[in-house]
Each structure stands twice: as C-alpha cells, then as structure tokens.
Write an enzyme that holds these catalytic residues in place. Structure first.
Site: not given
Ligand code: UD1
Length: 340
Positions: A151, A126, A155
């Site tokens: 997590y 990841s 990895k």
């Molecule tokens: C993280 C990990 C990724 C992993 C994944 C597993 C990092 C950089 N990435 O992804 O490698 O595979 O977790 O779950 O560590 N967001 C909102 N509102 C929401 C949900 C998310 O604004 O309700 C935003 C988050 O702040 C983020 C983006 O959407 O900026 C993506 O979030 P998410 O889909 O949870 O993935 P990551 O946290 O990037």
C-alpha cells in the site's frame, strides 16, 4: 466550474464533496465503483448539503469508460484523485491487487489529465510514504525510508508518477497531500466511513466495539518507547482533511505554485497515543470500552506525526477539530448506523 472527484462515495471523497458544495460554487462530478463504499453515500451528501451531484459508476482501470466521462463533461478544471485501496494488512496479503488497482487507476487519470488538458490535480498520498522514520515531526523534505507495505509503495510510486508526468506537461499542476491518520465523521453524525469489511483502523474499531458489533479491542503493544508505551499517531478529523483539498485546489487555481508539483503534509502536528485516543473516546461517549493489551502489530511504526508548517504557510490551512470532537463525531456516526 466542474471538479472531478474519483472515489467520491468514499470516506474522504464524500467529506470533500460536502466541503466543496458548502464553501464554493464548483460543481462536483464523482466517479466511484463502490469497491469500498456504496451509492447511498450520495443520498447522505444530499441530506447534509441539500444538493445532489452527478455521478458515474465505473472502474478507473477501464480507460475507455474513464475517457467517456471527460468527453461528456468538457469544462473540468480540476481532478481530486482519491480512489484507491488503502488497507495496509490487505496489501501485504494481496500485493498485486494493490499495484494493479492503485497504479493503473492513477495512470489512467494522468492520461486523461493530459489528453483533456485538465490543468489541476490533487493526489491523495499518505504519511505511510515516510516508512520507519526517526526524525519527528516529519517534514516534506524528510528522506523517504523503505515503504513498509505494498500500500505504502503504491503511494510512493504514485507521487513519483505525478512528479515525472508534471515535468513533461508544462501546462499542468499538481499537489500531493500526505494524510496522516484521518478519523471521525461529519460533525452532524450523518456521514462517515462505511467500510464493507471489518475495520483495520483504530477509530472504527473503537466505535464498533463500543456499540457491540465487535467484542473487544486489542491495543497492539504497550512496550514501545513512547509516553505510555503505545504507538503514537497524528489523528486528524476528516473534515479538516476535506477542507485542505478545497484550499489546495484554490491555491492551484489562483496562484502559479512555486513548484508545479507540491507535496504537503496534512496532520495536526500533535502525536497522540492509542491509550489517549481510547480515553478521549470514553470521556465524550460515556461508554467504558472493552479492551485488552495485545502483541505488537507487524509493520507498525512506533511513532509518527507531522510537521504541518508547509500546509499552514502555502494553503493557509490549520486543523480545527479537537481529538474529543473527532471521537464524538465518530461515535455519532456509529450510532446513526446502528439506527439505520
Ligand atoms: C496506516 C498508515 C496511514 C494509512 C493507513 C491506511 C502509517 C504510519 N500509517 O495507518 O498512512 O493512511 O494505514 O489504513 O503507515 N491499533 C490498535 N488496535 C487496533 C487497530 C489499531 O492498537 O485494533 C493501533 C495501531 O497499532 C496504531 C494505531 O492504532 O498504532 C493506528 O492504527 P491504524 O488506525 O490502523 O492506522 P495506521 O496503521 O497508523
């Protein structure tokens, strides 16, 4: 030729199974314990491909049961090890659950790889291994920062375990694939992520809000130092990720790799903000999304996206599915779930 997929009923495992069935003559065998999936996935794979696969319901932490699969299937040429827990927040709440599951499962898979002399392994890693990193886009040579969650540690440790293991097993080879943000569903809309819990990730949160399962999406912060203040990620369609696994295995099968353990980023190379994702969704679905801007989420990095030159060069892989089609496929899948 047989390929063992662990976590074959899961999100990326099922899409990879579909890619393998549609593009190769390999026979897929799946192991899954349905901790975050269900047996019904195999029916969906069959609906899409017209083929059924052999599967086992077992926990990879059970070494004896895992070994039994290798005893029953003597000509496995490769393992793709997806099975793992993957929710960042949950791992912070319950670290031992993550260390126990993710590390012990991999340990047993490596023991079996050695014992049954399975030449090739693909390990699901990841981009979270990079931690908070300033230099973008990130290359595979970037120095890993401290992991931001248990997590992510599992990895980092997983990659080290594979590396140390391959060093002392000269007949064996491996590739660790560092996924950025896998999203979307099969373009048919007939298979996608079927999480048993409330989603943590952005895209299922968007589609579940749009369909009315959830009331409102919260955008976690709009005061980051980014183009529109929201976080930047590298969203990549799950079938593009799946396709890379086929190419990675073909690479291991056909060429002696440069190094016996290669590490390869899988991302589109394009950084997309949370608001851009929402806009793309609204455009392709025609649904106005109910969302508000909230606080930053603990542990989020402001921006991360991939340098994907190594995947292009070594695997001859590129991502093909656009952000709009990522969102459209996710929306089709959410509507399919609502109907079924
Ligand atoms: C993280 C990990 C990724 C992993 C994944 C597993 C990092 C950089 N990435 O992804 O490698 O595979 O977790 O779950 O560590 N967001 C909102 N509102 C929401 C949900 C998310 O604004 O309700 C935003 C988050 O702040 C983020 C983006 O959407 O900026 C993506 O979030 P998410 O889909 O949870 O993935 P990551 O946290 O990037």
């Amino acid at each position: 030729m047989k390929i063992l997929i662990t976590g074959g009923a899961g999100y990326i495992g099922s899409h990879t199974t579909i890619e393998i069935i549609q593009n190769t003559d390999w026979e897929v065998i799946s192991i899954d314990n349905y901790s975050n999936s269900s047996q019904g996935t195999y029916d969906r794979i069959q609906n899409i491909t017209g083929k059924s696969i052999k599967y086992y319901n077992l926990d990879l932490k059970d070494l004896q049961a895992t070994e039994q699969v290798f005893k029953e299937n003597t000509d496995i040429q490769g393992i793709i090890h997806f099975a793992a827990f993957k929710a960042v927040g949950e791992s912070v709440e319950n670290p031992l659950m993550y260390y126990d599951n993710n590390i012990n499962s991999l340990n047993n898979i490596l023991k079996c790889q050695a014992k049954f002399d399975i030449p090739n392994l693909i390990f699901s890693s990841s981009c979270s291994v990079y931690g908070n990193i300033d230099q973008l886009p990130v290359t595979e040579n970037s120095q890993l920062a401290k992991a931001e969650s248990p997590y992510a540690y599992t990895k980092q440790i997983g990659e080290i375990m594979v590396d140390d293991f391959i060093k002392v097993n000269p007949n064996l080879k491996a590739i660790s694939l560092r996924y950025f943000n896998p999203v979307g569903a099969h373009v048919s809309g007939l298979n996608g992520e079927l999480s048993t819990t409330t989603p943590n990730n952005l895209v299922p949160f968007i589609t579940q809000t749009a369909i009315g399962k959830l009331d409102c999406l919260t955008v976690f912060g709009d005061d980051y130092n980014t183009k529109d203040g929201t976080c930047i990620r590298d969203y990549i369609h799950v079938s593009d990720i799946a396709n890379a696994h086929v190419l990675a295995l073909q690479y291991l099968l056909n060429n002696p790799p440069h190094q016996r353990h290669e590490i390869i980023n899988l991302g589109t190379g394009v950084g997309v903000s949370v608001l851009e994702t929402i806009n793309a969704f609204e455009k392709v679905s025609g649904v106005k999304l109910n969302y508000t801007i909230g606080e930053r989420r603990a542990g989020d990095v402001a921006a991360i996206y991939a340098n994907n030159e190594k995947a292009k060069k070594i695997l001859n892989w590129t991502s093909k599915i656009s952000l709009d089609n990522m969102m459209l496929s996710a929306w089709k899948w959410e509507q399919f779930l609502a109907k079924n």
